[in-house]
Design a protein around this motif. Sequence first.
Motif, PDB file in Angstrom:
ATOM      1  N   VAL A  56      13.792   1.193  -8.756  1.00  0.00           N
ATOM      2  CA  VAL A  56      13.231  -0.158  -8.901  1.00  0.00           C
ATOM      3  C   VAL A  56      12.001  -0.323  -8.005  1.00  0.00           C
ATOM      4  CG1 VAL A  56      13.686  -2.613  -8.468  1.00  0.00           C
ATOM      5  CG2 VAL A  56      15.376  -1.222  -9.679  1.00  0.00           C
ATOM      6  N   ALA A  57      12.091   0.158  -6.766  1.00  0.00           N
ATOM      7  CA  ALA A  57      10.948   0.078  -5.851  1.00  0.00           C
ATOM      8  C   ALA A  57       9.783   0.913  -6.367  1.00  0.00           C
ATOM      9  CB  ALA A  57      11.352   0.535  -4.448  1.00  0.00           C
ATOM     10  N   ALA A  58      10.093   2.095  -6.928  1.00  0.00           N
ATOM     11  CA  ALA A  58       9.039   2.949  -7.483  1.00  0.00           C
ATOM     12  C   ALA A  58       8.348   2.272  -8.652  1.00  0.00           C
ATOM     13  CB  ALA A  58       9.621   4.293  -7.916  1.00  0.00           C
ATOM     14  N   GLN A  59       9.120   1.571  -9.470  1.00  0.00           N
ATOM     15  CA  GLN A  59       8.513   0.842 -10.590  1.00  0.00           C
ATOM     16  C   GLN A  59       7.565  -0.244 -10.091  1.00  0.00           C
ATOM     17  OE1 GLN A  59      12.099  -0.329 -12.639  1.00  0.00           O
ATOM     18  NE2 GLN A  59      12.010   1.439 -14.014  1.00  0.00           N
ATOM     19  N   GLN A  60       7.934  -0.899  -8.997  1.00  0.00           N
ATOM     20  CA  GLN A  60       7.042  -1.899  -8.398  1.00  0.00           C
ATOM     21  C   GLN A  60       5.765  -1.226  -7.879  1.00  0.00           C
ATOM     22  OE1 GLN A  60       7.434  -5.215  -8.428  1.00  0.00           O
ATOM     23  NE2 GLN A  60       9.355  -4.961  -9.533  1.00  0.00           N
ATOM     24  N   GLY A  61       5.925  -0.053  -7.263  1.00  0.00           N
ATOM     25  CA  GLY A  61       4.758   0.696  -6.773  1.00  0.00           C
ATOM     26  C   GLY A  61       3.856   1.124  -7.906  1.00  0.00           C
ATOM     27  N   LYS A  62       4.465   1.519  -9.008  1.00  0.00           N
ATOM     28  CA  LYS A  62       3.666   1.934 -10.178  1.00  0.00           C
ATOM     29  C   LYS A  62       2.874   0.736 -10.717  1.00  0.00           C
ATOM     30  CE  LYS A  62       4.042   4.180 -14.665  1.00  0.00           C
ATOM     31  NZ  LYS A  62       4.935   4.747 -15.677  1.00  0.00           N
ATOM     32  N   LEU A  95      24.278   6.450  -5.920  1.00  0.00           N
ATOM     33  CA  LEU A  95      23.906   5.796  -7.176  1.00  0.00           C
ATOM     34  C   LEU A  95      23.112   4.514  -6.913  1.00  0.00           C
ATOM     35  CD1 LEU A  95      24.267   5.972 -10.291  1.00  0.00           C
ATOM     36  CD2 LEU A  95      26.272   4.523  -9.991  1.00  0.00           C
ATOM     37  N   PHE A  96      23.638   3.656  -6.052  1.00  0.00           N
ATOM     38  CA  PHE A  96      22.932   2.398  -5.784  1.00  0.00           C
ATOM     39  C   PHE A  96      21.630   2.613  -5.018  1.00  0.00           C
ATOM     40  CE2 PHE A  96      26.627   0.235  -7.302  1.00  0.00           C
ATOM     41  CZ  PHE A  96      26.115  -0.958  -7.794  1.00  0.00           C
ATOM     42  N   ASP A  97      21.630   3.542  -4.069  1.00  0.00           N
ATOM     43  CA  ASP A  97      20.378   3.848  -3.377  1.00  0.00           C
ATOM     44  C   ASP A  97      19.339   4.376  -4.368  1.00  0.00           C
ATOM     45  OD1 ASP A  97      21.380   3.013  -0.963  1.00  0.00           O
ATOM     46  OD2 ASP A  97      21.717   5.031  -0.170  1.00  0.00           O
ATOM     47  N   GLY A  98      19.796   5.229  -5.298  1.00  0.00           N
ATOM     48  CA  GLY A  98      18.890   5.760  -6.324  1.00  0.00           C
ATOM     49  C   GLY A  98      18.317   4.657  -7.194  1.00  0.00           C
ATOM     50  N   LYS A 103       5.634   7.840  -6.984  1.00  0.00           N
ATOM     51  CA  LYS A 103       6.128   9.009  -7.725  1.00  0.00           C
ATOM     52  C   LYS A 103       7.214   9.745  -6.932  1.00  0.00           C
ATOM     53  CE  LYS A 103       1.910   9.824 -10.343  1.00  0.00           C
ATOM     54  NZ  LYS A 103       0.764  10.708 -10.568  1.00  0.00           N
ATOM     55  N   MET A 104       6.983   9.926  -5.642  1.00  0.00           N
ATOM     56  CA  MET A 104       7.970  10.595  -4.805  1.00  0.00           C
ATOM     57  C   MET A 104       9.248   9.752  -4.718  1.00  0.00           C
ATOM     58  SD  MET A 104       7.562  12.063  -0.924  1.00  0.00           S
ATOM     59  CE  MET A 104       7.327  10.466  -0.173  1.00  0.00           C
ATOM     60  N   LEU A 105       9.090   8.442  -4.622  1.00  0.00           N
ATOM     61  CA  LEU A 105      10.227   7.532  -4.569  1.00  0.00           C
ATOM     62  C   LEU A 105      11.011   7.575  -5.880  1.00  0.00           C
ATOM     63  CD1 LEU A 105      11.452   5.531  -2.564  1.00  0.00           C
ATOM     64  CD2 LEU A 105      10.029   3.758  -3.570  1.00  0.00           C
ATOM     65  N   MET A 106      10.314   7.638  -6.993  1.00  0.00           N
ATOM     66  CA  MET A 106      10.962   7.726  -8.298  1.00  0.00           C
ATOM     67  C   MET A 106      11.764   9.023  -8.406  1.00  0.00           C
ATOM     68  SD  MET A 106      11.480   6.300 -11.308  1.00  0.00           S
ATOM     69  CE  MET A 106      10.195   5.106 -11.643  1.00  0.00           C
ATOM     70  N   THR A 107      11.175  10.135  -7.984  1.00  0.00           N
ATOM     71  CA  THR A 107      11.863  11.434  -8.027  1.00  0.00           C
ATOM     72  C   THR A 107      13.111  11.404  -7.160  1.00  0.00           C
ATOM     73  OG1 THR A 107       9.753  12.559  -8.395  1.00  0.00           O
ATOM     74  CG2 THR A 107      11.591  13.913  -7.620  1.00  0.00           C
ATOM     75  N   ALA A 108      12.982  10.899  -5.940  1.00  0.00           N
ATOM     76  CA  ALA A 108      14.131  10.819  -5.033  1.00  0.00           C
ATOM     77  C   ALA A 108      15.205   9.907  -5.625  1.00  0.00           C
ATOM     78  CB  ALA A 108      13.687  10.316  -3.667  1.00  0.00           C
ATOM     79  N   GLY A 109      14.790   8.830  -6.255  1.00  0.00           N
ATOM     80  CA  GLY A 109      15.743   7.905  -6.871  1.00  0.00           C
ATOM     81  C   GLY A 109      16.518   8.548  -8.010  1.00  0.00           C
ATOM     82  N   ILE A 110      15.827   9.284  -8.850  1.00  0.00           N
ATOM     83  CA  ILE A 110      16.492   9.951  -9.979  1.00  0.00           C
ATOM     84  C   ILE A 110      17.464  11.015  -9.476  1.00  0.00           C
ATOM     85  CG2 ILE A 110      16.098  11.481 -11.956  1.00  0.00           C
ATOM     86  CD1 ILE A 110      13.483   9.832 -12.441  1.00  0.00           C
ATOM     87  N   ILE A 111      17.047  11.798  -8.487  1.00  0.00           N
ATOM     88  CA  ILE A 111      17.935  12.817  -7.907  1.00  0.00           C
ATOM     89  C   ILE A 111      19.172  12.149  -7.296  1.00  0.00           C
ATOM     90  CG2 ILE A 111      18.162  14.517  -6.041  1.00  0.00           C
ATOM     91  CD1 ILE A 111      15.187  15.243  -6.610  1.00  0.00           C
ATOM     92  N   SER A 112      18.959  11.058  -6.588  1.00  0.00           N
ATOM     93  CA  SER A 112      20.069  10.332  -5.978  1.00  0.00           C
ATOM     94  C   SER A 112      21.035   9.793  -7.032  1.00  0.00           C
ATOM     95  CB  SER A 112      19.528   9.190  -5.118  1.00  0.00           C
ATOM     96  OG  SER A 112      20.561   8.528  -4.440  1.00  0.00           O
ATOM     97  N   GLU A 130       0.826  -1.208   0.000  1.00  0.00           N
ATOM     98  CA  GLU A 130       0.000   0.000   0.000  1.00  0.00           C
ATOM     99  C   GLU A 130       0.865   1.265   0.000  1.00  0.00           C
ATOM    100  OE1 GLU A 130      -3.185   2.106   2.986  1.00  0.00           O
ATOM    101  OE2 GLU A 130      -3.205  -0.079   2.861  1.00  0.00           O
ATOM    102  N   ALA A 131       1.919   1.262   0.829  1.00  0.00           N
ATOM    103  CA  ALA A 131       2.809   2.423   0.893  1.00  0.00           C
ATOM    104  C   ALA A 131       3.509   2.639  -0.444  1.00  0.00           C
ATOM    105  CB  ALA A 131       3.835   2.240   2.005  1.00  0.00           C
ATOM    106  N   LEU A 132       3.951   1.563  -1.087  1.00  0.00           N
ATOM    107  CA  LEU A 132       4.600   1.674  -2.401  1.00  0.00           C
ATOM    108  C   LEU A 132       3.636   2.215  -3.450  1.00  0.00           C
ATOM    109  CD1 LEU A 132       6.874  -1.443  -2.967  1.00  0.00           C
ATOM    110  CD2 LEU A 132       7.518   0.950  -3.136  1.00  0.00           C
TER     111      LEU A 132
END
Length: 193
Positions: free
Chosen positions: A179-185, A171-174, A21-30, A14-16
């Motif tokens: 990957v987690a954001a894609q699962q959430g999507k 880089l790896f955290d991003g 979207k926020m996770l994806m943005t944070a990942g790209i910035i990272s 549910e959280a994912l």
Amino acid sequence: MSAAMPGMPPELREALAKSWKMLMTAGIISIVLGAIAIIVPPLASVTITLLVGILLLIGAVAYVAEAISRGTTGHRIWSAIVAVIYVIAGVWLIINPVSGTITLTWVLAIFFLVIGIFRILVGIQARGQVPNAGWTIVNGVLAVLIAVLVIANLPSSAAWAIGLLVGIQLLFDGIMMVVAAQQGKKLTAGSSS
């Protein structure tokens, strides 16, 4: 929704689904910040050292505020001593960021060694239960290898190590966040159909 990731707890699914979207943005910035730090590690090392110096000065202000607000004399003295240590360390890092990188490199290398071992253990334990747990293991193995290489080459590695270590971690955290954001999507798409 449970068919998409059978081993994942419902709260995590549910959280994912809600925050992908926020996770994806944070990942790209990272990923971008990590790439910059890897490309220019000496600049990143000095920048991070300066940032730590500034954070220590901010911490000193917090200890002074705590010393003023606490009632006991012993606690006030202790908080004042800690604040002075923070100020000395913070000013030293800001005035001598290149020298400060050696100390920070030791601290960061040991941190990466410990966090790498922890991530390997967590990744092994999460296999089959959490999607992409293999990335956690890879991240941990790389963190351990790099930490060992940096420690073996100190003090000469101090010029580039902080920037490189932080860059690789970002880089790896991003990548893991993306990957987690894609699962959430996928979860969001699955719940709307």
